[in-house]
Motif scaffolding. Structure first.
Motif, PDB file in Angstrom:
ATOM      1  N   SER A 160       0.727  -1.048   0.067  1.00  0.00           N
ATOM      2  CA  SER A 160      -0.063   0.233  -0.203  1.00  0.00           C
ATOM      3  C   SER A 160       0.854   1.202  -0.033  1.00  0.00           C
ATOM      4  O   SER A 160       1.649   1.489   0.978  1.00  0.00           O
ATOM      5  N   PHE A 161       0.685   1.933  -1.043  1.00  0.00           N
ATOM      6  CA  PHE A 161       1.283   3.568  -1.328  1.00  0.00           C
ATOM      7  C   PHE A 161       0.520   4.375  -1.722  1.00  0.00           C
ATOM      8  O   PHE A 161      -0.774   4.260  -1.623  1.00  0.00           O
ATOM      9  N   TYR A 162       1.204   5.470  -2.048  1.00  0.00           N
ATOM     10  CA  TYR A 162       0.344   6.534  -2.583  1.00  0.00           C
ATOM     11  C   TYR A 162       1.143   7.365  -3.602  1.00  0.00           C
ATOM     12  O   TYR A 162       2.237   7.592  -3.391  1.00  0.00           O
ATOM     13  N   TYR A 163       0.618   8.152  -4.430  1.00  0.00           N
ATOM     14  CA  TYR A 163       1.152   9.230  -5.256  1.00  0.00           C
ATOM     15  C   TYR A 163       0.741  10.802  -4.718  1.00  0.00           C
ATOM     16  O   TYR A 163      -0.166  10.957  -4.001  1.00  0.00           O
ATOM     17  N   PHE A 164       1.361  11.651  -4.993  1.00  0.00           N
ATOM     18  CA  PHE A 164       1.174  13.294  -4.464  1.00  0.00           C
ATOM     19  C   PHE A 164       1.995  14.108  -5.594  1.00  0.00           C
ATOM     20  O   PHE A 164       2.992  13.726  -6.319  1.00  0.00           O
ATOM     21  N   PRO A 165       1.709  15.229  -5.677  1.00  0.00           N
ATOM     22  CA  PRO A 165       2.411  16.234  -6.345  1.00  0.00           C
ATOM     23  C   PRO A 165       3.512  16.800  -5.638  1.00  0.00           C
ATOM     24  O   PRO A 165       3.219  17.098  -4.349  1.00  0.00           O
ATOM     25  N   SER A 166       4.663  16.979  -6.209  1.00  0.00           N
ATOM     26  CA  SER A 166       5.978  17.187  -5.555  1.00  0.00           C
ATOM     27  C   SER A 166       6.262  18.761  -5.426  1.00  0.00           C
ATOM     28  O   SER A 166       7.149  18.982  -4.875  1.00  0.00           O
ATOM     29  N   LEU A 167       5.816  19.569  -6.518  1.00  0.00           N
ATOM     30  CA  LEU A 167       6.318  20.771  -6.674  1.00  0.00           C
ATOM     31  C   LEU A 167       5.443  21.831  -6.047  1.00  0.00           C
ATOM     32  O   LEU A 167       4.249  21.606  -5.901  1.00  0.00           O
ATOM     33  N   ALA A 168       6.054  22.996  -5.871  1.00  0.00           N
ATOM     34  CA  ALA A 168       5.429  24.257  -5.434  1.00  0.00           C
ATOM     35  C   ALA A 168       4.222  24.117  -4.543  1.00  0.00           C
ATOM     36  O   ALA A 168       3.421  24.970  -4.569  1.00  0.00           O
ATOM     37  N   PHE A 169       4.510  23.207  -3.490  1.00  0.00           N
ATOM     38  CA  PHE A 169       3.478  23.070  -2.450  1.00  0.00           C
ATOM     39  C   PHE A 169       2.276  22.868  -3.074  1.00  0.00           C
ATOM     40  O   PHE A 169       1.103  23.008  -2.278  1.00  0.00           O
ATOM     41  N   HIS A 170       2.027  21.958  -4.198  1.00  0.00           N
ATOM     42  CA  HIS A 170       0.992  21.612  -4.633  1.00  0.00           C
ATOM     43  C   HIS A 170       0.384  20.638  -3.951  1.00  0.00           C
ATOM     44  O   HIS A 170      -0.969  20.189  -3.989  1.00  0.00           O
TER      45      HIS A 170
END
Length: 544
Positions: free
Chosen positions: A125-135
Motif C-alpha cells: 500500500s502506497f500513494y502518489y502526490f504532487p511534489s512541486l510548488a507546495f501543490h
C-alpha cells in the motif's frame, strides 16, 4: 492540445518501444491517462482551489499487481509546472521517473509527459502526490495498491472489501497562499482540520456487512501532523506496512505518521449500527479531530454521542507501538520465498551515516537543514545533469555524512554512496517535535529507535531479526531512529522530511548511488520521451 493523427501514432510507438525495452515483454502493462486541472473544492466548508485528477479529489486509485508496468500519461492543465511522485514505488534502476525536481523535469503548462513505472518485486500500500510548488496542499494525491501475483501466497484470507483511506491535516488557505508564506521566510500557521478521503467531519462512510472482514489501506498524505486512526468498538489487525507483511498484531488505534502507509484487517463483528471512524492529531497542543462512519449495511442507527478518545501527546505509547510492528518472517513477500530468508542482521555494515535536523534563520528567512545544509534546488534536475555530465550543477559531498555542529548554510546537497554498499543511517532529532523521513527508491529495515542521544552502544538494542522493512520512518522528539539499507538501486534518490514545509525550506538532500562498473545492473538511460530542462534543454537523449 491538438496533435495530428500521425504525430499521435508516433508518440504511441515511442512509448510502446520504451515500455518493451525497459520492462520486457513478459510483464503486463497498464495504461492510464490523467488530466490535472484546478477545480473548486469545499473540504472544510469553504471554497478552495483544489488540484483534481480527471475531475476527482482525491485522485483515482492505481490498482496493480507485482511487476506490472504502469504507463501514466499526465496532461498538465494547470497554469504552472507540475510533477507527480510515487511514494514507496522504487523505480528500480530508473530514478528519472521518480517525479521529484531533483530527478525529473516538470511538465510545463499545457503539455504532457508519460511516466513509465514498473512495480518490480513490490507488493503493498502506497500513494502518489504532487511534489512541486507546495501543490500537495491542494490535492492531486491518490492511493496505490500492489497486489501479489496469483500464485504467491498471502498470509490472510481475501477480504470482503478493500478500501483506500487517505488521511491528512488540511488548511483553509489555498496552496498559493501557503507557498507565499513560506517564500517570505515565515512559518505556516497550525492546520485548520483533518480530512478523510478529501472530506471533513462526517463526510465519509464505509459500508460493511456484519460478520465479514475488510482491508483498510491507510495513508497519511498530510503536510505535517502525525495522526491516530481508530474505529469505535472495533479492533484492527495490522497485516502490511509499505510493502512488508507484518506480524498480525491487534490494535485499538494506530499512529500513522506523516508519509506512512498501513494495511489493517477489521471484522464487522459488533451489533448492527453505525460506528465512528475517528482521526485525531498527535503531539499537538491543540487536538484536531475528524470523524466518519463505519456503517453496517443492516444498520438503522446513526452514530451518536461523543467519538471515542485516543492518545494525544504520549510519546512512550507511540514508541512502544512502533517497536511492536515487526516483519512476518514466514510470509511470502512479492516472491514465493519467505520474507525472513534475507538475514539483514548478519550483514556487516560498510558505512554509518548520521543525519541531524535543525531549524534557523538564513538571511532573515526561516530555513531547515540536515547536517547544517539547507537544500537549494539547482537550475537543472540533478539526475539529468549527472546523466549528461553537466558540470557546475551540484557537487558530490556537498553534505557531510555526520552532523557538523555548525550553523545553517545553503547548498545543493548531494551525498555520494557506493552501489551495493550496506549502510547504517541514524536519524538524530535534537528538536522538540516529531519528525518523519522518507527515502525514495528503497525500503529499509527500522532496526532501532529510542530517546536521548544515539551512541555506538545504542546498537546493542537493535532488532537484527524481524525489524519491519518500510520506506518512511518517524523520529520522536529528542530521540533517534536507526535504519539499515542495502544500496542496490543505482540512481539519484531523494531523502527528505515528510513535514512538507520543512522539506520545501531545505530539509532534504539527494543520495547519489553510483558504481564505476558497466553492467546490466547499471541505471536505465533517460527515455526518448523525456522532458529536458535547464542546462539540458536542447540535448538529445541517447538511444535505448
Amino acid at each position: 492540445m491538438e496533435t495530428s493523427s500521425s504525430v499521435k501514432m508516433a508518440l504511441k510507438l515511442v512509448v510502446l518501444f520504451v515500455v518493451l525495452a525497459i520492462a520486457g515483454a513478459e510483464d503486463p502493462y497498464k495504461f492510464f491517462t490523467w488530466n490535472v486541472s484546478y477545480g473548486d473544492i469545499y473540504p472544510l466548508g469553504v471554497r478552495q482551489q483544489g488540484i483534481l485528477i480527471n475531475g476527482q479529489f482525491p485522485g483515482p486509485d492505481i490498482h496493480s499487481v507485482t511487476n506490472d508496468n504502469l504507463i501514466i500519461n499526465v496532461f498538465n492543465s494547470l497554469d504552472e509546472p507540475f510533477l507527480i511522485s510515487w511514494n514507496g514505488i522504487q523505480n528500480r534502476r530508473n530514478s528519472f521517473e521518480d517525479g521529484v525536481y531533483g530527478t525529473t523535469c516538470p511538465i510545463p503548462p499545457g503539455k504532457n509527459f508519460t511516466y513509465i513505472l514498473q512495480v518490480k518485486d513490490q507488493i503493498g500500500s502506497f500513494y502518489y502526490f504532487p511534489s512541486l510548488a507546495f501543490h500537495k496542499a491542494a490535492g492531486g494525491f491518490g492511493g496505490i495498491r500492489i497486489l501479489s501475483r496469483p500464485r504467491i501466497p498471502v498470509p490472510f484470507s481475501d477480504p470482503a472489501g478493500d478500501y483506500t483511506i487517505l488521511i491528512g491535516d488540511w488548511y483553509k488557505k489555498n496552496h498559493t497562499d501557503l507557498k507565499a508564506i513560506l517564500d517570505r521566510g515565515r512559518k505556516l500557521p497550525f492546520p485548520a482540520g483533518i480530512l478523510i478521503n478529501g472530506r471533513g467531519s462526517n463526510g465519509v462512510s464505509f459500508t460493511v456487512e456484519q460478520g465479514k472482514t475488510y482491508r483498510l489501506r491507510i495513508s497519511n498524505v498530510g503536510l505535517q501532523n502525525s495522526l491516530n486512526f481508530r474505529i469505535e468498538g472495533h479492533k484492527m489487525t495490522l497485516v502490511e506496512v509499505e510493502g512488508t507483511h507484518t506480524l498480525q498484531t491487534t490494535y485499538s488505534s494506530l499512529d500513522v505518521h506523516v508519509g506512512q502507509s498501513y494495511s489493517v484487517l477489521i471484522t464487522a463483528d459488533q451489533a448492527p449500527k453505525d460506528y465512528y471512524i475517528v482521526v485525531s492529531s498527535r503531539f499537538t497542543s491543540t487536538i484536531l479531530t475528524t470523524t466518519g462512519a463505519f456503517h453496517y449495511a443492516n444498520s438503522n442507527t446513526q452514530v451518536s454521542g461523543s467519538p471515542p478518545g485516543g492518545p494525544t501527546i504520549q510519546v512512550d505509547w507511540s514508541l512502544n507501538q512502533a517497536r511492536s510492528i515487526r516483519t512476518n518472517l514466514t510470509a511470502s513477500g512479492p516472491r514465493p520465498n519467505p520474507q525472513g530468508s534475507y538475514h539483514y542482521g548478519m550483514i556487516n555494515t560498510t558505512k554509518t551515516i548520521r543525519l541531524s535536523s535543525s531549524a534557523g534563520q538564513v538571511n532573515g528567512k526561516q530555513k531547515y537543514a540536515i547536517n547544517s545544509v539547507s537544500f537549494v534546488p539547482a537550475d537543472t534536475p540533478l539526475k539529468i545533469a549527472d546523466y549528461f555530465k553537466i558540470s557546475g550543477v551540484f557537487r558530490v559531498g556537498s553534505i557531510s555524512d555526520a552532523p557538523t555542529g555548525g550553523g545553517i548554510y545553503l547548498d545543493t546537497s548531494v551525498l555520494g554512496v557506493d552501489y551495493r554498499a550496506f549502510v547504517e543511517i541514524v536519524f538524530e532529532n535534537n528538536e522538540d517535535i516529531i519528525q518523519s523521513y522518507h527515502l525514495n527508491g528503497y525500503s529499509f529495515f527500522v532496526v532501532g529507535m529510542d530517546g536521548g542521544q544515539w551512541t555506538t552502544a545504542s546498537r546493542n538494542q537493535y532488532n537484527l531479526r524481524d525489524a519491519v522493512s518500510r520506506c518512511t520512518t518517524q523520529v520522536y522528539p529528542k530521540s533517534w531512529t536507526a535504519i539499515y539499507v542495502a544500496l542496490d538501486n543505482v540512481g539519484m534518490w531523494n531523502l527528505r522530511s515528510e513535514f512538507w514545509a520543512r522539506q520545501y525550506l531545505g530539509q532534504q538532500f539527494y543520495l547519489r548511488v553510483y558504481t564505476d562498473s558497466t553492467s546490466l545492473r547499471d541505471e536505465y538511460p533517460i527515455p526518448k520521451n523525456a522532458l529536458l530542462c535547464g542546462r539540458a534543454s536542447g540535448r538529445h537523449t541517447r538511444p535505448l
